[in-house]
Design a protein around this motif. Structure first.
Motif, PDB file in Angstrom:
ATOM      1  N   ARG A  59       0.814  -1.215   0.000  1.00 20.64           N
ATOM      2  CA  ARG A  59       0.000   0.000   0.000  1.00 20.64           C
ATOM      3  C   ARG A  59       0.851   1.269   0.000  1.00 20.64           C
ATOM      4  O   ARG A  59       0.520   2.244  -0.676  1.00 20.64           O
ATOM      5  N   SER A  60       1.927   1.261   0.757  1.00 19.65           N
ATOM      6  CA  SER A  60       2.786   2.444   0.834  1.00 19.65           C
ATOM      7  C   SER A  60       3.820   2.503  -0.276  1.00 19.65           C
ATOM      8  O   SER A  60       4.448   3.537  -0.492  1.00 19.65           O
ATOM      9  N   GLY A  61       4.005   1.380  -0.959  1.00 16.33           N
ATOM     10  CA  GLY A  61       5.045   1.295  -1.977  1.00 16.33           C
ATOM     11  C   GLY A  61       6.383   0.845  -1.426  1.00 16.33           C
ATOM     12  O   GLY A  61       7.347   0.702  -2.175  1.00 16.33           O
ATOM     13  N   GLY A  62       6.442   0.589  -0.131  1.00 17.73           N
ATOM     14  CA  GLY A  62       7.706   0.249   0.488  1.00 17.73           C
ATOM     15  C   GLY A  62       8.167  -1.177   0.283  1.00 17.73           C
ATOM     16  O   GLY A  62       9.354  -1.484   0.456  1.00 17.73           O
ATOM     17  N   ASN A  63       7.251  -2.055  -0.056  1.00 19.91           N
ATOM     18  CA  ASN A  63       7.604  -3.462  -0.282  1.00 19.91           C
ATOM     19  C   ASN A  63       7.128  -3.911  -1.649  1.00 19.91           C
ATOM     20  O   ASN A  63       6.044  -3.533  -2.103  1.00 19.91           O
ATOM     21  N   THR A  64       7.957  -4.732  -2.298  1.00 26.52           N
ATOM     22  CA  THR A  64       7.620  -5.268  -3.607  1.00 26.52           C
ATOM     23  C   THR A  64       7.947  -6.750  -3.659  1.00 26.52           C
ATOM     24  O   THR A  64       8.748  -7.259  -2.864  1.00 26.52           O
ATOM     25  N   ASN A  65       7.332  -7.429  -4.606  1.00 23.28           N
ATOM     26  CA  ASN A  65       7.546  -8.860  -4.792  1.00 23.28           C
ATOM     27  C   ASN A  65       7.486  -9.156  -6.283  1.00 23.28           C
ATOM     28  O   ASN A  65       6.661  -8.557  -6.994  1.00 23.28           O
ATOM     29  N   TYR A  66       8.368 -10.048  -6.761  1.00 22.72           N
ATOM     30  CA  TYR A  66       8.421 -10.364  -8.183  1.00 22.72           C
ATOM     31  C   TYR A  66       8.510 -11.866  -8.397  1.00 22.72           C
ATOM     32  O   TYR A  66       9.117 -12.584  -7.594  1.00 22.72           O
ATOM     33  N   VAL A  67       7.979 -12.307  -9.509  1.00 23.09           N
ATOM     34  CA  VAL A  67       8.237 -13.675  -9.931  1.00 23.09           C
ATOM     35  C   VAL A  67       9.702 -13.744 -10.385  1.00 23.09           C
ATOM     36  O   VAL A  67      10.258 -12.757 -10.899  1.00 23.09           O
ATOM     37  N   ASP A  68      10.323 -14.891 -10.172  1.00 22.36           N
ATOM     38  CA  ASP A  68      11.766 -14.999 -10.451  1.00 22.36           C
ATOM     39  C   ASP A  68      12.125 -14.642 -11.890  1.00 22.36           C
ATOM     40  O   ASP A  68      13.188 -14.069 -12.151  1.00 22.36           O
TER      41      ASP A  68
END
Length: 125
Positions: free
Chosen positions: A53-62
């Motif tokens: 929500r804040s933009g502070g955390n991200t996650n990606y597929v490898d």
């Protein structure tokens, strides 16, 4: 009801770049985790990236780590997906999605409540 509108797809040569945008109709936009998924012909919808929500955390597929970057601008109610080093296997319809419920970052389609109509990305070899 949240409406999501993707833009920025198109045809690009391998190695090129595209920037997808997703504009949301909801306020406050910041209560939603946001994600990008993609679906290639004959394949299941696949998680690409998500952002808190804040933009502070991200996650990606490898398969996109180091090439794609997800970001958001809560003042503009918009989430972005910068795609660099595109490969033919990135060809798909890309969907933006909003998650209202999850405490953490989701990566399953079932965790997202609202979806856009999709934008086509085609990478030629």
């Amino acid at each position: 009801q949240v409406q999501l509108l993707e833009s920025g797809g198109g045809l690009v040569q391998a190695g090129g770049s595209l920037r997808l945008s997703c504009a949301a109709s909801v306020r406050p936009f910041s209560i939603y985790n946001m994600g990008w998924f993609r679906q290639a012909p004959g394949k299941e919808r696949e998680f690409v990236a998500s952002i808190s929500r804040s933009g502070g955390n991200t996650n990606y597929v490898d398969s996109v780590k180091g090439r794609f970057t997800i970001s958001r601008d809560n003042a503009k109610n918009t989430v972005y997906l910068q795609m660099n080093g595109l490969k033919p296997e990135d060809t798909a319809v890309y969907y933006c999605a909003a998650d209202r419920r999850s405490a953490g970052l989701g990566h399953r389609a079932s965790e997202f409540d609202f979806w856009g109509q999709g934008t086509q990305v085609t990478v030629s070899s």
